[in-house]
Write an enzyme that holds these catalytic residues in place. Structure first.
Site, PDB file in Angstrom:
ATOM      1  N   GLY A  87      36.138  52.322  15.644  1.00 59.16           N
ATOM      2  CA  GLY A  87      36.122  51.946  14.244  1.00 59.16           C
ATOM      3  C   GLY A  87      35.818  50.476  14.084  1.00 59.16           C
ATOM      4  O   GLY A  87      35.278  49.828  14.983  1.00 59.16           O
ATOM      5  N   SER A  88      36.182  49.935  12.957  1.00 54.68           N
ATOM      6  CA  SER A  88      35.827  48.559  12.616  1.00 54.68           C
ATOM      7  C   SER A  88      36.395  47.526  13.570  1.00 54.68           C
ATOM      8  O   SER A  88      35.842  46.434  13.688  1.00 54.68           O
ATOM      9  CB  SER A  88      36.289  48.248  11.193  1.00 54.68           C
ATOM     10  N   ILE A  89      37.462  47.840  14.256  1.00 55.81           N
ATOM     11  CA  ILE A  89      38.054  46.862  15.164  1.00 55.81           C
ATOM     12  C   ILE A  89      37.099  46.476  16.290  1.00 55.81           C
ATOM     13  O   ILE A  89      37.212  45.421  16.886  1.00 55.81           O
ATOM     14  CB  ILE A  89      39.402  47.369  15.723  1.00 55.81           C
ATOM     15  N   THR A  90      36.115  47.317  16.568  1.00 49.57           N
ATOM     16  CA  THR A  90      35.181  47.028  17.654  1.00 49.57           C
ATOM     17  C   THR A  90      34.086  46.052  17.249  1.00 49.57           C
ATOM     18  O   THR A  90      33.388  45.524  18.117  1.00 49.57           O
ATOM     19  CB  THR A  90      34.516  48.324  18.162  1.00 49.57           C
TER      20      THR A  90
END
Length: 189
Positions: A87-90
Site C-alpha cells: 500500500g501507500s507505505i511503500t
C-alpha cells in the site's frame, strides 16, 4: 501530524527504548523475544498494531510472530509469513530506491514508462516519465477509485501485468506534468 503518524512515532520510540534497555542489561535472546512479544501483544490488545513482526540481531532472527487478523472478516490470523498487500507505505521506499538508481545512472528521471513496462499502452506510456510517477503528476487514474474496487476487485488475485493492463492503462485524468503548472500558477499569480 495525523493519528497514524503519531502512533507510528510512539511505536518506534517504544521499540528504541525497549532495544536500549534490553541491550544494556545484556539479557539473552529468549528474554528479548519475551519482552518484544509482551510489547507487541499490548499494542495489539489496544488495537494499535495488527500485522507481523520479525526482529533480527546480528543477522539472525530472534523473534517472529503475527498479531491480529490478516483478514478480519474471515478471522484469518496473521502469521510470521503472512503476505500483505502493498500500500501507500511503500511509496517512500520505492522513491528512495528509484533515486538510488538515478544516482547510479541506471535510470534517468526523464525515462518513459513504456521503456519499463512494454505491455503498457504505448500512446500513454510514451508521455509518462519516472519523474511524473515520483511526483504523482502522471495523470494515471487511481484504480482504488473504481466503484466497488475494495469489495470486489481487490479480493481477486491478478498477475501484475494483467492487473496493469486492465486497471491502470486507461485514459489519463490530465496531461502528465500539467498539475505542477496549475499549482505554480495558483501560488504565484
Amino acid at each position: 501530524m495525523n493519528l497514524a503518524s503519531k502512533l507510528m512515532v510512539k511505536f518506534i520510540v517504544a521499540l528504541l527504548i525497549f532495544h536500549l534497555s534490553v541491550t544494556q542489561s545484556g539479557t539473552f535472546a529468549q528474554t528479548k523475544a519475551k519482552k518484544i512479544d509482551e510489547l507487541m501483544s499490548l499494542y495489539q490488545q489496544y488495537r494499535q498494531f495488527n500485522g507481523s513482526v520479525l526482529v533480527a540481531e546480528n543477522g539472525k532472527a530472534i523473534f517472529k510472530k503475527g498479531y491480529g487478523f490478516a483478514n478480519m472478516e474471515w478471522e484469518i490470523p496473521n502469521a510470521p509469513d503472512t503476505k500483505f498487500r502493498l500500500g501507500s507505505i511503500t511509496k517512500q521506499f520505492t522513491s528512495m530506491l528509484i533515486m538510488q538508481l538515478v544516482e547510479q545512472r541506471k535510470i534517468k528521471l526523464d525515462d518513459k514508462l513504456s521503456g519499463f513496462l512494454p505491455y503498457y499502452r504505448k500512446d500513454v506510456g510514451e508521455k509518462i516519465t519516472i519523474h511524473h510517477l515520483l511526483t504523482h503528476t502522471s495523470g494515471i487514474p487511481s484504480y482504488t477509485s473504481i466503484p466497488g474496487f475494495f469489495q470486489d476487485i481487490s479480493r481477486d488475485p491478478y498477475p501484475t501485468e494483467d492487473f496493469i493492463k486492465k486497471y491502470c492503462s486507461g485514459d489519463l485524468e490530465f496531461e502528465p506534468g500539467s498539475v505542477i503548472v496549475i499549482i505554480i500558477r495558483a501560488i504565484f499569480c
